[in-house]
Design a protein around this motif. Structure first.
Motif, PDB file in Angstrom:
ATOM      1  N   TRP A  46       0.836  -1.212   0.000  1.00 18.82           N
ATOM      2  CA  TRP A  46       0.000   0.000   0.000  1.00 18.82           C
ATOM      3  C   TRP A  46       0.861   1.249   0.000  1.00 18.82           C
ATOM      4  O   TRP A  46       0.605   2.208  -0.739  1.00 18.82           O
ATOM      5  CB  TRP A  46      -0.922  -0.019   1.212  1.00 18.82           C
ATOM      6  CG  TRP A  46      -1.897   1.118   1.235  1.00 18.82           C
ATOM      7  CD1 TRP A  46      -3.141   1.142   0.673  1.00 18.82           C
ATOM      8  CD2 TRP A  46      -1.688   2.399   1.850  1.00 18.82           C
ATOM      9  NE1 TRP A  46      -3.735   2.361   0.900  1.00 18.82           N
ATOM     10  CE2 TRP A  46      -2.870   3.154   1.616  1.00 18.82           C
ATOM     11  CE3 TRP A  46      -0.656   2.976   2.559  1.00 18.82           C
ATOM     12  CZ2 TRP A  46      -3.023   4.460   2.082  1.00 18.82           C
ATOM     13  CZ3 TRP A  46      -0.784   4.281   3.017  1.00 18.82           C
ATOM     14  CH2 TRP A  46      -1.961   5.009   2.790  1.00 18.82           C
ATOM     15  N   LEU A  47       1.895   1.268   0.842  1.00 15.15           N
ATOM     16  CA  LEU A  47       2.799   2.418   0.885  1.00 15.15           C
ATOM     17  C   LEU A  47       3.542   2.579  -0.435  1.00 15.15           C
ATOM     18  O   LEU A  47       3.750   3.703  -0.909  1.00 15.15           O
ATOM     19  CB  LEU A  47       3.799   2.249   2.033  1.00 15.15           C
ATOM     20  CG  LEU A  47       3.235   2.363   3.451  1.00 15.15           C
ATOM     21  CD1 LEU A  47       4.300   1.990   4.484  1.00 15.15           C
ATOM     22  CD2 LEU A  47       2.723   3.774   3.709  1.00 15.15           C
ATOM     23  N   ASP A  48       3.931   1.472  -1.033  1.00 17.85           N
ATOM     24  CA  ASP A  48       4.622   1.540  -2.315  1.00 17.85           C
ATOM     25  C   ASP A  48       3.716   2.097  -3.407  1.00 17.85           C
ATOM     26  O   ASP A  48       4.145   2.886  -4.258  1.00 17.85           O
ATOM     27  CB  ASP A  48       5.109   0.131  -2.690  1.00 17.85           C
ATOM     28  CG  ASP A  48       5.823   0.106  -4.031  1.00 17.85           C
ATOM     29  OD1 ASP A  48       6.544   1.074  -4.342  1.00 17.85           O
ATOM     30  OD2 ASP A  48       5.646  -0.870  -4.778  1.00 17.85           O
ATOM     31  N   GLU A  49       2.438   1.706  -3.366  1.00 23.24           N
ATOM     32  CA  GLU A  49       1.524   2.146  -4.412  1.00 23.24           C
ATOM     33  C   GLU A  49       1.149   3.610  -4.291  1.00 23.24           C
ATOM     34  O   GLU A  49       1.090   4.337  -5.291  1.00 23.24           O
ATOM     35  CB  GLU A  49       0.261   1.283  -4.382  1.00 23.24           C
ATOM     36  CG  GLU A  49      -0.750   1.647  -5.468  1.00 23.24           C
ATOM     37  CD  GLU A  49      -1.957   0.717  -5.461  1.00 23.24           C
ATOM     38  OE1 GLU A  49      -2.878   0.948  -6.272  1.00 23.24           O
ATOM     39  OE2 GLU A  49      -1.973  -0.232  -4.641  1.00 23.24           O
ATOM     40  N   TYR A  50       0.878   4.068  -3.066  1.00 28.01           N
ATOM     41  CA  TYR A  50       0.371   5.422  -2.889  1.00 28.01           C
ATOM     42  C   TYR A  50       1.432   6.419  -2.413  1.00 28.01           C
ATOM     43  O   TYR A  50       1.239   7.625  -2.551  1.00 28.01           O
ATOM     44  CB  TYR A  50      -0.794   5.421  -1.894  1.00 28.01           C
ATOM     45  CG  TYR A  50      -2.000   4.680  -2.406  1.00 28.01           C
ATOM     46  CD1 TYR A  50      -2.869   5.280  -3.304  1.00 28.01           C
ATOM     47  CD2 TYR A  50      -2.255   3.369  -2.002  1.00 28.01           C
ATOM     48  CE1 TYR A  50      -3.983   4.594  -3.781  1.00 28.01           C
ATOM     49  CE2 TYR A  50      -3.366   2.678  -2.470  1.00 28.01           C
ATOM     50  CZ  TYR A  50      -4.222   3.307  -3.368  1.00 28.01           C
ATOM     51  OH  TYR A  50      -5.318   2.621  -3.846  1.00 28.01           O
ATOM     52  N   MET A  51       2.525   5.923  -1.822  1.00 21.50           N
ATOM     53  CA  MET A  51       3.567   6.812  -1.313  1.00 21.50           C
ATOM     54  C   MET A  51       4.917   6.557  -1.966  1.00 21.50           C
ATOM     55  O   MET A  51       5.926   7.105  -1.536  1.00 21.50           O
ATOM     56  CB  MET A  51       3.707   6.651   0.206  1.00 21.50           C
ATOM     57  CG  MET A  51       2.432   6.924   0.983  1.00 21.50           C
ATOM     58  SD  MET A  51       1.934   8.654   0.927  1.00 21.50           S
ATOM     59  CE  MET A  51       3.249   9.397   1.872  1.00 21.50           C
ATOM     60  N   TRP A  60       6.083   7.604  -4.637  1.00 19.86           N
ATOM     61  CA  TRP A  60       6.662   8.795  -5.268  1.00 19.86           C
ATOM     62  C   TRP A  60       7.606   9.548  -4.331  1.00 19.86           C
ATOM     63  O   TRP A  60       8.382  10.393  -4.776  1.00 19.86           O
ATOM     64  CB  TRP A  60       5.540   9.732  -5.716  1.00 19.86           C
ATOM     65  CG  TRP A  60       4.614  10.129  -4.599  1.00 19.86           C
ATOM     66  CD1 TRP A  60       3.487   9.480  -4.210  1.00 19.86           C
ATOM     67  CD2 TRP A  60       4.746  11.252  -3.721  1.00 19.86           C
ATOM     68  NE1 TRP A  60       2.892  10.115  -3.146  1.00 19.86           N
ATOM     69  CE2 TRP A  60       3.653  11.219  -2.835  1.00 19.86           C
ATOM     70  CE3 TRP A  60       5.677  12.282  -3.606  1.00 19.86           C
ATOM     71  CZ2 TRP A  60       3.471  12.164  -1.845  1.00 19.86           C
ATOM     72  CZ3 TRP A  60       5.500  13.229  -2.613  1.00 19.86           C
ATOM     73  CH2 TRP A  60       4.405  13.174  -1.753  1.00 19.86           C
ATOM     74  N   THR A  61       7.564   9.231  -3.035  1.00 25.18           N
ATOM     75  CA  THR A  61       8.443   9.904  -2.081  1.00 25.18           C
ATOM     76  C   THR A  61       9.852   9.326  -2.066  1.00 25.18           C
ATOM     77  O   THR A  61      10.698   9.817  -1.337  1.00 25.18           O
ATOM     78  CB  THR A  61       7.867   9.799  -0.665  1.00 25.18           C
ATOM     79  OG1 THR A  61       7.767   8.417  -0.295  1.00 25.18           O
ATOM     80  CG2 THR A  61       6.487  10.440  -0.592  1.00 25.18           C
ATOM     81  N   ASP A 108       9.386   3.778  -1.780  1.00 25.13           N
ATOM     82  CA  ASP A 108       9.425   3.084  -3.063  1.00 25.13           C
ATOM     83  C   ASP A 108      10.078   1.721  -2.866  1.00 25.13           C
ATOM     84  O   ASP A 108      11.271   1.628  -2.562  1.00 25.13           O
ATOM     85  CB  ASP A 108      10.209   3.918  -4.085  1.00 25.13           C
ATOM     86  CG  ASP A 108      10.224   3.268  -5.455  1.00 25.13           C
ATOM     87  OD1 ASP A 108       9.377   2.381  -5.701  1.00 25.13           O
ATOM     88  OD2 ASP A 108      11.088   3.634  -6.273  1.00 25.13           O
TER      89      ASP A 108
END
Length: 329
Positions: A158-163, A165-166, A170
């Motif tokens: 979930w963090l990889d998909e929505y965050m 870009w940070t 990634d």
């Protein structure tokens, strides 16, 4: 007719010229024991520092790599090459993640127990929080390896998909969640009871009349917390956070159980790999030769100094804010 009422000089203990009581034998013994305890503590700290420095100097004298910037750890090789770059990065990053997660939650729990929860709920909840602080770290490590690692995979995606870009969130490698992020989450759970318990006790010491005065002026419950409770307890929360940070920096068994170590530095905290000082010492101490143990002691010296610097910085922050923290109330 002369008064027979005893004067103050008839009953008061002898007073020295300085204005202080000359004291009794018990007072002198207690003062001597207190001073002796303080001196003993300084002697122990100095002995630890001298031992670590001496053993570290032996290893550093023969190290063929840069101790601060080398990524590899091959202290038993010929020639020996080792450095703490990866260990320092992993220790600091995992501790920062733990603090970012744990401190706000701990302060919220402490405020709930001390100012919001009814007494019948507050006391059992406080007991449960204090009980969590007594759980051995190896138990947290086993729970983290068997439960936290498998179930954090979904959060990582979930963090990889929505965050992603940070860059930090990634995820570039496929694998189980044995990463610095998982270590940070586990450390946050471990330090949560410590920060909560100390913060709760500080919030309970807020003078009642300060809160009543704010309520009398028409302040809401949140305004009372913001204007009276938090300023008074700021120094205590900082001290509690530093206690938690000290445990996060030096935690060994839980980190060694959860982390998949590697001597690579990556800004992608969701990728498996990394290492910490304590985890590396625990993993390599048994198999290391005499020189290898000296190298591990050298890394322990860095952790020792890092802990002292963190605690010193905390004391400076508290000293600068003591006029606003309620410490002089």
């Amino acid at each position: 007719m002369a008064s027979t009422t005893p004067t103050q000089t008839d009953t008061a203990p002898p007073v020295a010229k300085s204005g202080r009581s000359t004291g009794r034998a018990g007072d002198k013994i207690f003062a001597g024991l207190s001073k002796g305890s303080g001196i003993l503590l300084l002697v122990i700290m100095a002995s630890i520092a001298i031992f670590l420095t001496y053993r570290a100097s032996i290893a550093l004298a023969d190290n063929k790599g840069n101790f601060l910037t080398t990524f590899d750890w091959n202290a038993s090789g010929t020639p020996p090459v080792f450095g703490i770059a990866v260990l320092l990065f992993g220790t600091v990053v995992s501790a920062v993640i733990a603090m970012v997660i744990a401190v706000p939650i701990a302060v919220g729990i402490a405020l709930f127990i001390s100012h919001y929860a009814p007494r019948k709920l507050a006391q059992p909840l406080a007991y449960v929080v204090d009980l969590l602080a007594a759980v051995p770290s190896i138990v947290y490590g086993i729970w983290g390896a068997l439960f936290l690692v498998p179930y954090l995979g979904g959060l990582n995606f979930w963090l990889d998909e929505y965050m992603g870009w940070t860059y930090v969130f990634d995820k570039t490698q496929v694998g189980v969640a044995r990463s610095l992020f998982t270590v940070g989450v586990l450390l946050a759970i471990m330090i949560l009871p410590i920060v909560t318990s100390v913060s709760r006790e500080v919030f309970l010491q807020v003078p009642r009349m300060n809160e009543e005065a704010a309520l009398a002026l028409g302040a809401t419950r949140w305004e009372v917390i913001r204007m009276s409770v938090l300023p008074f307890g700021r120094s205590g929360v900082i001290s509690a956070s530093m206690l938690g940070l000290g445990r996060a920096l030096g935690e060994t068994m839980a980190v060694a159980t959860v982390l998949s170590p590697s001597f690579l530095i990556s800004g992608h905290i969701l990728d498996p790999g990394g290492g910490t000082f304590a985890q590396n010492i625990a993993a390599k101490f048994d198999e290391a030769n005499e020189f290898g143990r000296d190298a591990l002691i050298a890394s322990g010296l860095v952790l020792f100094v890092l802990t002292l610097l963190v605690n010193g910085a905390a004391r400076l922050i508290i000293a600068r804010r003591k006029d606003f923290s309620g410490a002089n109330a």
